[in-house]
Design an enzyme around this catalytic site. Sequence first.
Site, PDB file in Angstrom:
ATOM      1  N   SER A 137      -2.341 -43.430  12.167  1.00 28.97           N
ATOM      2  CA  SER A 137      -2.172 -42.204  12.944  1.00 28.97           C
ATOM      3  C   SER A 137      -1.730 -42.520  14.380  1.00 28.97           C
ATOM      4  O   SER A 137      -0.633 -43.008  14.594  1.00 28.97           O
ATOM      5  CB  SER A 137      -3.466 -41.385  12.903  1.00 28.97           C
TER       6      SER A 137
ATOM      7  N   HIS B 228      -4.713 -37.385   5.217  1.00 30.95           N
ATOM      8  CA  HIS B 228      -4.590 -38.190   6.436  1.00 30.95           C
ATOM      9  C   HIS B 228      -5.716 -39.220   6.587  1.00 30.95           C
ATOM     10  O   HIS B 228      -5.486 -40.307   7.145  1.00 30.95           O
ATOM     11  CB  HIS B 228      -4.581 -37.256   7.648  1.00 30.95           C
TER      12      HIS B 228
END
Length: 405
Positions: free
Chosen positions: A165, A372
């Site tokens: 990320s 995610h």
Amino acid sequence: MQLLLFSLFLCIFANTSALTTPIYPTTADRIVADNYPVEAHTVQTTDGYILTLFRIPYSLRTQNAHISNKTVLFLQHGLISSSDGWILVGPNQALPYLAADAGYDVWLGNFRGNTYSRRHISRSPEKHAFWRFSFHELAIYDLPAMFDYVLNTTQSGSLHYVGHSMGTTTIFVLMSLMPWYMERIRTAHLLAPVAYVDHQGAPLTRFTAPILGTPSPLTKALSDNNILGYNEFLSLFGAETCANEVVEETICANLLFIYTGFDPVNTNYSLIPEIIKTHPAGGSTNQIIHYMQEYVSGHFRQYDHGFKENILYYSQPTPPDYPLENVRASPPLQIYYADNDLQSSPIDVFRLLPRMGKNIELRHINLTTWNHLDYMWAFNVKKVINKIILSYISEYESERYRVRE
């Protein structure tokens, strides 16, 4: 990235209780409990922040302590996370442990502002000046300081990098603005890459970005603040609440799914109390605001201070785009992406390709519910992600050895 966006509206009223030492085990405590050796190191950035790194120099399982000049693997966490995130799934699953078992010298970085990096040579974290940074500063100050320290300590010339990320955002920025650092990276493995973000699917992003994505008196008031980091009461309450199996699956997991993508298939529900104990780990509101600006503008560019301040900072009315073209001479980049990731849209990932050259290899996670956070905490993360990373690095090192011969 959106897990604590709501805290933007609370951060101005945050008190110093959010800065206390964790009552739960630290990264070092957890590594020791998992029967691996650990070292804690500190490094000072050129702008005065003091960062903590954790090192797993070898594995007791494979008795490789005697091997010198090990290959270095450096792992960097994402937004409002920390080194804790990499090891929560434990031995036999977590990438740092698997890498140590395979003979690598493993280092876990911590960006400024999180649980382990809340010190500065002159600024107090109780003052706004401490929190005056976005992901831009993490890229041009924190990563170079940590890379230089690790390479100097290990007497290595280069390392392998894994980022998740925001750990991908920062390496993109570093390679764009300081391309000479690419010589110090052998391979980079970018999990859920975040650069262009205007196709993010999280509902809270779509709601918040129009409010925070352009400079205004509101964003000015919210900037330079601590996003609620470690809080003893919230950590204890959340962990105990989510330890209840019914609450864990009906409330705690679904709160995560709202922001990361719905995934009842790969989620390790038993891990949720540990996630709550260690996350969020803190950061600056400027990081959130910067991402919201990227969503609104459709650009991957530096922080927007507003017209007048942009003239002072950049000598132009809008922030300059990051020159991703500089990454064309990069080391091999492995980009891992998934269709169900609300923070890293495939459309945004594909936008990177024309600007970054031929050294990118896309690795599509062919699981329809992969989200995610699964890159870190899925029950099957070893099979889907970690074994692939280590296999690629092993093949790279084998080829590198053959070339030297």
